[in-house]
Design an enzyme around this catalytic site. Structure first.
Site: not given
Ligand code: URA
Length: 434
Positions: A162, A169, A184, A82, A188
């Site tokens: 989220d 956000r 965040s 990620h 996930k």
């Molecule tokens: N990627 C995400 O999933 N969340 C964030 O807040 C920033 C990047």
């Protein structure tokens, strides 16, 4: 409990209890707390931060707002990558099929939509006609087990809190908060049921967290909280002082990802992809030789196996894969304008965040939650920091279906462009690994 009092408490910089955070986050998810109060709390968190205890509580509440996936212990290691978010960052679209093509790991990838000035993997994938990123948990597990990879977004089942917070956000300028980015992302990834996580932590003017020391802080937090949940975490800090690759925009970034998967494409995109893929495979087997991994990955690209894997994934997820074989048949934007150099010199600086915002103005992102994305709009960048530029060289190419936006953005980009006589060293892309 009163939402008002909780906002005031955080505004004063005091520590919230787990019950207060739960009341707010779950209340917002269940529509008992309106978005304007959630936005106010997000803004208070943006300015006052979260303590370690609050971050742990926040993370736990977001993970448990949905289900946690459990994969059966199999012979294959379950890993994901990620990014903390940057401009032109299409790495996941290349890396996921590349890793799946090794046959050694499984990648159940849950990604996000465009956020702030950055694009989102889901929006990019959905620019492929027919590609669906919606799946229930059973379908997600089945596809991951069968072909090694599935690419989806949050669902009602997985981290719904989220999904809602992320969308809020995005439009309230509250993304740039280290604890919010950390919770965040990790929520996930933990809910996905993975064993290993490779984080691409961006630093520089196109990242949410721009200062190197703050990026390092974020990398350490991701590692600390991820490891608390039993994940192996490797954080690679990479440069985002200019967009990654030559294209920003949803379909434009798919085109560039296809180029890389077909053995071409920009060297920076390939370098970051290979580094993160290599770290993922080292998690699977830490004793492997790095050069042997690099060779394996390059072979999978050069033989077409990684591209075929993307097609397999896309077909399973409903896409018309003829667009992957023949990307040139995709419709182009109605208006395309070039920006060329008016004089000679070296490019020293690119305002990456502003380019991301310009791409939104062209139609590549959302200004409000309800906005529709125009998949073909965006910006091509033909020069990199440190390049020598001659008069009339092509520097940017702007794509949009909105004629006025093209004119406006072209003017803005041109006015920001500065070429200097002195040379400047090229940027190092992989800054640090922790
Ligand atoms: N990627 C995400 O999933 N969340 C964030 O807040 C920033 C990047």
């Amino acid at each position: 409990m009163l939402a008002y009092s909780i906002i005031e408490k955080k505004q004063a910089g005091k520590e919230l209890s787990k019950d207060e955070i739960k009341f707010f986050v779950i209340g917002f998810l269940e529509k008992k707390i309106p978005a304007y109060q959630m936005s106010a709390l997000l803004m208070a968190i943006y300015f006052k931060g979260l303590t370690e205890k609050e971050t742990a509580s926040f993370l736990d509440i977001v993970i448990n707002s949905g289900k946690r996936i459990k994969f059966k212990k199999t012979d294959k290691y379950i890993v994901d990558k990620h990014s903390t978010g940057g401009v032109g960052d299409k790495i996941s679209i290349i890396l996921a099929p590349l890793l799946a093509a090794t046959g050694k790991v499984k990648i159940p990838m849950i990604s996000g939509r465009a956020l702030g000035h950055t694009g989102g993997t889901l929006d990019k994938l959905e620019s492929i006609p027919g590609f669906s990123t919606n799946m229930n948990i059973e379908q997600f597990k089945k596809q991951t087990n069968e072909i090694g990879c599935a690419l989806i977004g949050q669902t009602d089942d997985i981290c719904p809190a989220d999904r809602e917070l992320y969308a809020l956000r995005d439009v309230t300028a509250t993304v740039r908060s280290i604890p919010m980015i950390c919770t965040s992302i990790l929520s996930k990834k933990i809910a996905e049921g993975i064993e290993g996580l490779v984080m691409d932590v961006k630093t520089g003017n196109g990242a949410f967290i721009q200062e190197y020391n703050d990026s390092l802080k974020l990398a350490k937090k991701l590692k600390y909280f991820g490891e608390n949940y039993g994940l192996k975490v490797k954080a690679v800090i990479t440069d985002m002082s200019q967009p990654l690759g030559n294209k920003i925009g949803n379909w434009l970034e798919i085109e560039e990802s296809l180029d890389v998967l077909k053995g071409n494409g920009p060297v920076d995109v390939k370098e970051v992809t290979l580094e993160l893929a290599q770290e993922s495979l080292l998690m699977e087997n830490p004793t492997r030789n790095v050069n042997e991994i690099k060779k394996e990955l390059n072979d999978l690209i050069n033989s077409g196996a990684a591209f075929e894997k993307l097609k397999e994934i896309a077909k399973k997820q409903g896409a018309d894969i003829s667009f992957l074989d023949n990307p040139q048949k995709y419709k182009k934007a109605k208006y395309i304008q070039d920006i060329t150099a008016k004089n000679t010199g070296y490019l020293h600086k690119v305002n990456s965040m502003q380019l991301g915002l310009d791409a939104i103005d062209l139609g590549a992102g959302r200004r409000t939650r309800e906005d529709k994305i125009d998949p073909v709009s965006g910006i091509e960048i033909h020069k990199r920091i440190g390049d020598k530029i001659d008069r009339n060289d092509l520097i940017f190419r702007i794509h949009s279906n909105d004629k006025d936006a093209v004119k406006n953005i072209a003017r803005k980009i041109e006015s920001r462009l500065e070429l200097l006589e002195e040379t400047i060293a090229k940027k190092k892309l992989i800054v640090e690994k922790i």
